[in-house]
Design a protein around this motif. Structure first.
Motif, PDB file in Angstrom:
ATOM      1  N   SER A  28     -11.016   4.815  18.760  1.00 44.95           N
ATOM      2  CA  SER A  28     -11.239   3.264  18.853  1.00 44.95           C
ATOM      3  C   SER A  28     -10.314   2.510  17.791  1.00 44.95           C
ATOM      4  N   LEU A  29      -9.956   3.540  16.665  1.00 49.97           N
ATOM      5  CA  LEU A  29      -9.181   2.944  15.341  1.00 49.97           C
ATOM      6  C   LEU A  29      -7.633   2.641  16.215  1.00 49.97           C
ATOM      7  N   LEU A  30      -7.452   3.368  17.250  1.00 52.27           N
ATOM      8  CA  LEU A  30      -5.939   3.057  17.920  1.00 52.27           C
ATOM      9  C   LEU A  30      -5.770   1.808  18.647  1.00 52.27           C
ATOM     10  N   ILE A  31      -6.807   0.963  18.700  1.00 56.24           N
ATOM     11  CA  ILE A  31      -6.713  -0.305  19.382  1.00 56.24           C
ATOM     12  C   ILE A  31      -5.843  -1.414  18.299  1.00 56.24           C
ATOM     13  N   PHE A  32      -5.678  -0.782  16.939  1.00 52.31           N
ATOM     14  CA  PHE A  32      -4.898  -1.586  15.956  1.00 52.31           C
ATOM     15  C   PHE A  32      -3.574  -1.099  15.966  1.00 52.31           C
ATOM     16  N   GLY A  33      -2.587  -1.900  15.505  1.00 52.04           N
ATOM     17  CA  GLY A  33      -1.354  -1.582  15.667  1.00 52.04           C
ATOM     18  C   GLY A  33      -0.420  -1.044  16.832  1.00 52.04           C
ATOM     19  N   GLY A  34       0.681  -0.961  16.865  1.00 53.77           N
ATOM     20  CA  GLY A  34       1.632  -0.868  18.044  1.00 53.77           C
ATOM     21  C   GLY A  34       1.825   0.875  18.448  1.00 53.77           C
ATOM     22  N   THR A  36       0.179   4.885  17.081  1.00 57.21           N
ATOM     23  CA  THR A  36      -0.686   5.796  16.195  1.00 57.21           C
ATOM     24  C   THR A  36      -0.021   6.079  14.770  1.00 57.21           C
ATOM     25  N   ILE A  37       1.271   6.308  14.657  1.00 56.15           N
ATOM     26  CA  ILE A  37       1.736   6.175  13.356  1.00 56.15           C
ATOM     27  C   ILE A  37       1.751   5.101  12.464  1.00 56.15           C
ATOM     28  N   GLN A  38       1.912   3.904  13.177  1.00 54.75           N
ATOM     29  CA  GLN A  38       1.674   2.656  12.424  1.00 54.75           C
ATOM     30  C   GLN A  38       0.310   2.346  12.077  1.00 54.75           C
ATOM     31  N   THR A  39      -0.723   2.928  12.904  1.00 49.26           N
ATOM     32  CA  THR A  39      -2.080   2.624  12.671  1.00 49.26           C
ATOM     33  C   THR A  39      -2.453   3.512  11.210  1.00 49.26           C
ATOM     34  N   VAL A  40      -1.880   4.715  11.439  1.00 51.90           N
ATOM     35  CA  VAL A  40      -2.295   5.692  10.486  1.00 51.90           C
ATOM     36  C   VAL A  40      -1.859   5.280   9.022  1.00 51.90           C
ATOM     37  N   LEU A  41      -0.563   4.889   9.108  1.00 50.42           N
ATOM     38  CA  LEU A  41      -0.068   4.471   7.804  1.00 50.42           C
ATOM     39  C   LEU A  41      -0.683   3.302   7.409  1.00 50.42           C
ATOM     40  N   VAL A  42      -0.868   2.193   7.816  1.00 48.52           N
ATOM     41  CA  VAL A  42      -1.431   1.187   7.554  1.00 48.52           C
ATOM     42  C   VAL A  42      -2.709   1.325   6.942  1.00 48.52           C
TER      43      VAL A  42
END
Length: 464
Positions: A28-34, A36-42
């Motif tokens: 569900s975290l992957l709904i944020f950002g464009g 997976t890498i962007q979401t993980v780094l942010v």
């Protein structure tokens, strides 16, 4: 510094690793950002802020100072996949976390503010509170303005006051800001080459949104004397100073900022001369002369896209007209400042409020001049107040420079900063309603200069 780099790098790796694991466990975290890498780094950066501020460490001072600068890169990496603007909690969160940490420190330890410093903090909050409230752009900036202007900067002022009592304060500050200079330099160069491959509307380079070129260059100006001072103490002074000079030069050239080329390169050479770095100054002048003679062709061979961007920015400077005159003519700054002056005439006493130029002007967040921006937004009252603070800081730096020529780069940095923000673009608290980046790095670095200068002059006062 090696220990500091290892400690900070380890914390960054742990933070990103934890978020990578979390992204695999909680999709569900992957709904944020464009991506997976962007979401993980942010989210990894937010985790980094929490860990570095919460876990006991001998490098806590660096971590607190680093958050505003590292947030510049976070905001660019978030792009518009995360809510932009000064009211975005996604972009304000690092500052809020730093504020909470500083509050916890100030509750446990007393500050030693003088009567004048207490008056400065109180007047800063009162004056800016009023200028925020009258702004027609209030709905777009209220959260960011309150967090950065009324909370973060006064807290950093008190935090630095407390740390300035430590015997190692000046050395700690030099080491921390030297490392931040290196991070900002390598990060900016990376953004330049990353953005050079695009020629569309999203181009980070050609649209000059490399963490905003003018804004970033002002940060380099203010960080430079601390980096230079730290290099002077290094066991490998010549090598480290040469690396710093090379990075600074590359950043200025690849910034594609005309103001940076005409102001910052001479500033770099002068600071080397007055700091007795004659070898670096000689090499800088020689190499600059050789490469500058045919720079377009050289850049074309290195990277055609970068050469395209250089031509885009400097093609109008091939004629005999004075560079600074053309700088104003080709950028439209004269018309923008005329509009700012007209806004000032509409309300000359107290202006239209902080952030008002963004909605009352031609759409820019400032008038490409600190003087005209303050004049339009804060009128005569704000202008007198702001420049009184600058005079006070200038006096402190003047007293420090009298102790030895090796302290002159501090005054030089302050002078170059003022020249830059009055001729190229206002770099103060960045709180646009819609832009990617928000920040308060410039005033934070000026606060660092104040306490650095005060700490150096203190022994002289004590032995009076």
């Amino acid at each position: 510094m090696v220990r500091l780099i290892i400690a900070a790098g380890t914390m960054a790796a742990i933070s990103v690793g934890l978020m990578w694991i979390a992204s695999m466990l909680f999709n569900s975290l992957l709904i944020f950002g464009g991506s997976t890498i962007q979401t993980v780094l942010v989210f990894g950066f937010y985790t980094y802020c929490v860990l570095t501020l919460a876990v006991p460490s001998e490098h806590k001072f660096f971590y607190v100072l680093s958050i505003p600068i590292l947030s510049q890169f976070l905001h660019l990496y978030q792009k518009y996949d995360f809510p932009a603007g000064a009211n975005s909690l996604w972009r304000l969160l690092p500052f809020i976390l730093a504020d909470l940490h500083i509050i916890s420190v100030l509750v446990r330890f007393k500050t030693n503010l003088s009567a004048g410093e207490k008056s400065a903090v109180a007047s800063w909050i009162a004056v800016n509170f009023l200028f925020i409230l009258i702004s027609p752009n209030l709905p777009g900036i209220i959260t960011g303005a309150f967090v950065l202007i009324l909370l973060t900067l006064p807290l950093y002022f008190c935090y630095l006051n407390m740390h300035s009592e430590c015997p190692s304060f000046t050395k700690d500050l030099e080491r921390s800001l030297c490392l931040l200079f290196l991070i900002l330099a390598f990060g900016t160069v990376g953004l330049v080459f990353f953005g050079a491959q695009y020629k569309g509307a999203s181009n980070l380079l050609v649209t000059r949104n490399i963490s905003d070129t003018n804004v970033t260059m002002a940060y380099f100006i203010l960080l430079w004397p601390f980096a230079l001072r730290y290099a002077g103490y290094s066991a490998r002074t010549f090598l480290l100073t040469t690396l710093l000079v090379l990075l600074f030069t590359v950043v200025v050239v690849l910034s594609f900022s005309r103001g940076a080329v005409f102001i910052v390169l001479p500033y770099l050479l002068v600071t080397l001369l007055i700091s007795n770095n004659l070898k670096q100054a000689g090499w800088f002048a020689l190499v600059g002369t050789l490469f500058g003679a045919d720079f377009d062709s050289l850049l074309q061979q290195i990277n055609a896209d970068l050469a395209y961007s250089w031509q885009l920015r400097f093609a109008d400077f091939q004629t005999a007209a004075p560079a600074f005159q053309k700088l104003g003519d080709t950028s439209g700054r004269a018309e923008i400042r005329d509009l700012a002056y007209k806004l000032f005439l509409e309300n000359p006493l107290y202006g239209h409020g902080i952030g008002s130029f963004e909605v009352l002007g031609p759409g820019y967040r400032e008038a490409h001049s600190m003087f005209f921006t303050i004049l339009a937004e804060q009128g005569l009252i704000g202008m007198l107040y702001q420049y009184a603070l600058f005079v006070g800081l200038g006096y402190c730096l003047y007293k420090t420079a009298a102790l030895g020529r090796h302290y002159l780069p501090l005054s030089g940095a302050f002078g170059a900063y003022l020249l830059f923000v009055h001729s190229v673009g206002s770099v103060w608290v960045v709180i646009p309603a819609k832009s990617l980046t928000i920040n308060c790095i410039a005033p934070m670095l000026l606060i660092c200069m104040y306490y650095y200068s005060k700490s150096i002059c203190k022994p002289i006062v004590m032995h009076g």
